[in-house]
Design a protein around this motif. Structure first.
Motif, short mmCIF file in Angstrom:
data_model
loop_
_atom_site.label_atom_id
_atom_site.label_comp_id
_atom_site.label_asym_id
_atom_site.label_seq_id
_atom_site.Cartn_x
_atom_site.Cartn_y
_atom_site.Cartn_z
N ASP A 25 46.98 62.18 32.93
CA ASP A 25 45.71 62.05 33.65
C ASP A 25 45.34 60.60 33.92
OD1 ASP A 25 45.30 61.39 31.02
OD2 ASP A 25 43.34 62.33 30.86
N LYS A 26 46.29 59.69 33.73
CA LYS A 26 46.00 58.27 33.89
C LYS A 26 46.57 57.75 35.21
CE LYS A 26 45.91 57.20 28.94
NZ LYS A 26 46.01 58.59 28.49
N GLU A 27 45.85 56.80 35.84
CA GLU A 27 46.29 56.17 37.06
C GLU A 27 46.13 54.66 36.98
OE1 GLU A 27 44.38 57.78 40.48
OE2 GLU A 27 45.41 59.71 40.36
N ILE A 28 47.14 53.94 37.44
CA ILE A 28 47.10 52.49 37.50
C ILE A 28 47.65 52.07 38.86
CG2 ILE A 28 48.07 50.34 36.58
CD1 ILE A 28 48.18 51.64 33.85
N ASP A 48 49.52 41.46 46.30
CA ASP A 48 48.53 40.49 46.77
C ASP A 48 47.54 41.11 47.75
OD1 ASP A 48 49.80 38.66 45.20
OD2 ASP A 48 50.45 37.35 46.82
N THR A 49 47.32 42.42 47.63
CA THR A 49 46.33 43.07 48.48
C THR A 49 44.94 42.97 47.88
OG1 THR A 49 47.95 44.61 49.41
CG2 THR A 49 45.64 45.27 49.53
N ILE A 50 44.81 43.27 46.58
CA ILE A 50 43.52 43.21 45.90
C ILE A 50 43.63 42.31 44.67
CG2 ILE A 50 41.76 44.50 44.65
CD1 ILE A 50 42.50 46.95 46.23
N PHE A 51 42.65 41.42 44.51
CA PHE A 51 42.49 40.62 43.30
C PHE A 51 41.10 40.90 42.73
CE2 PHE A 51 45.10 37.79 46.12
CZ PHE A 51 46.31 38.01 45.47
N LYS A 52 40.84 40.37 41.56
CA LYS A 52 39.50 40.49 41.00
C LYS A 52 38.53 39.70 41.87
CE LYS A 52 36.74 40.05 36.82
NZ LYS A 52 36.71 39.65 35.40
N ASP A 53 37.54 40.39 42.43
CA ASP A 53 36.50 39.78 43.27
C ASP A 53 37.05 39.16 44.55
OD1 ASP A 53 34.55 40.41 41.34
OD2 ASP A 53 34.98 38.56 40.23
N SER A 54 38.24 39.57 44.97
CA SER A 54 38.82 38.96 46.17
C SER A 54 39.92 39.85 46.74
CB SER A 54 39.40 37.58 45.82
OG SER A 54 39.89 36.94 46.98
N ILE A 55 40.42 39.44 47.90
CA ILE A 55 41.55 40.12 48.53
C ILE A 55 42.59 39.08 48.92
CG2 ILE A 55 40.14 42.03 49.37
CD1 ILE A 55 40.28 40.69 52.17
N GLY A 56 43.77 39.55 49.32
CA GLY A 56 44.84 38.64 49.68
C GLY A 56 44.59 37.91 51.00
N ARG A 57 45.17 36.73 51.12
CA ARG A 57 45.10 35.97 52.36
C ARG A 57 45.82 36.71 53.48
NH1 ARG A 57 46.98 29.91 51.05
NH2 ARG A 57 46.96 29.89 53.35
N THR A 58 45.37 36.47 54.71
CA THR A 58 46.00 37.11 55.86
C THR A 58 46.50 36.11 56.89
OG1 THR A 58 43.85 37.36 56.96
CG2 THR A 58 44.60 39.19 55.57
N ASP A 59 46.55 34.83 56.50
CA ASP A 59 46.93 33.79 57.45
C ASP A 59 48.39 33.37 57.34
OD1 ASP A 59 46.38 32.73 54.93
OD2 ASP A 59 45.71 30.80 55.72
N HIS A 87 48.32 38.34 40.88
CA HIS A 87 47.84 37.09 40.31
C HIS A 87 46.49 37.35 39.65
CE1 HIS A 87 50.82 34.90 42.78
NE2 HIS A 87 50.47 35.75 43.73
N GLY A 88 46.21 36.64 38.58
CA GLY A 88 44.88 36.69 37.98
C GLY A 88 44.63 37.89 37.09
N GLU A 89 43.33 38.15 36.88
CA GLU A 89 42.90 39.17 35.92
C GLU A 89 42.97 40.58 36.51
OE1 GLU A 89 39.12 38.21 34.02
OE2 GLU A 89 39.32 36.16 34.75
N ASN A 90 42.98 41.55 35.61
CA ASN A 90 42.90 42.96 36.00
C ASN A 90 41.54 43.23 36.65
OD1 ASN A 90 45.26 42.98 34.53
ND2 ASN A 90 44.42 44.13 32.81
N THR A 91 41.47 44.28 37.45
CA THR A 91 40.20 44.62 38.08
C THR A 91 40.14 46.12 38.30
OG1 THR A 91 38.73 44.08 39.93
CG2 THR A 91 41.09 44.21 40.42
N SER A 92 39.24 46.56 39.15
CA SER A 92 39.10 48.00 39.43
C SER A 92 38.81 48.19 40.91
CB SER A 92 37.99 48.62 38.59
OG SER A 92 36.74 48.03 38.93
#
Length: 230
Positions: free
Chosen positions: A176-179, A184-195, A225-230
């Motif tokens: 029942d677990k999902e990860i 580089d699509t989603i980061f904590k409080d941010s998203i990946g660059r597109t340039d 990169h960086g910390e885990n998030t949700s």
């Protein structure tokens, strides 16, 4: 059945003794079988972990083709030649203008992709099914007993272009677990660059909407990169 372990290794990709960029790599193991998500940094620590735990590396997932996610691929394949490399069907791993590996390493990536995947493809680790000790005739007659139940780890491929055209996210399901391994699509409080080359803000917006539609709000997100998030 053995439990699933997820090992996060944060380490710098180095050149000429200098730290270039800090990246995350992940090792998912079930019993003695393992998969790796990206191979951009932390090479010494991850190979030590694999050896100390006597793990058989089955698959190497590449979330996209940038150098900081594929840098040590050739080196790792020399140690684990039977590990299958998995990447998007749109992979640019051989395009030097996109990977930039040659600029850092002096050489291009020589390893080929073994399994090209597209949206909604699935990769499995561990036994696909385990059969319960029940009477098959009884199962057929009452139609209520589940003859088999999935006991392995399921990796669902989600096509998430935007950061690059070949970016994928990988949704891991176990019981029942999902990860979500988001590259580089989603980061904590941010998203990946597109340039960068093949990047697109329009495709990134579509990919983010797609993830929001299809994922639980509390899914654990493990970025490149960086910390885990949700």
């Amino acid at each position: 059945m053995a439990n699933v372990n997820v090992k996060k290794i944060s380490g710098y990709l180095e050149k000429d003794g200098l730290n270039i960029i800090d990246t995350n790599v992940y090792i998912v193991s079930l019993g003695k079988e393992a998969v790796l998500v990206d191979i951009g940094g932390g090479y010494d620590e991850l190979t030590k972990y694999l050896k100390e735990n006597d793990l058989d590396l089955k698959y190497i997932f590449l979330t996209h083709s940038h150098f900081d996610h594929i840098y040590y691929l050739d080196k790792l394949k020399k140690i684990y030649p039977d590990a299958k490399v998995i990447a998007s069907i749109k992979s640019k791993i051989k395009d030097e203008d996109i990977t930039l590996v040659k600029d850092i390493n002096g050489e291009s990536i020589k390893t080929d992709i073994d399994i090209l995947v597209k949206d909604k493809d699935k990769i499995f680790l561990g036994d696909n099914k385990i059969y319960e000790n029940i009477d098959i005739k009884e199962k057929i007659e009452d139609g209520k007993v589940n003859l088999s139940k999935y006991q392995g780890v399921e990796f669902n491929i989600i096509d998430t272009p935007g950061h690059t055209i070949d970016s994928i996210s990988i949704l891991m399901r176990y019981k029942d677990k999902e990860i979500l391994f988001s590259g580089d699509t989603i980061f904590k409080d941010s998203i990946g660059r597109t340039d960068f080359p093949t990047g697109s803000i329009e495709l990134m917006e579509d990919s983010l909407k797609k993830l929001k539609r299809n994922l639980k709000d509390d899914v654990l997100v493990l970025p490149g990169h960086g910390e885990n998030t949700s």
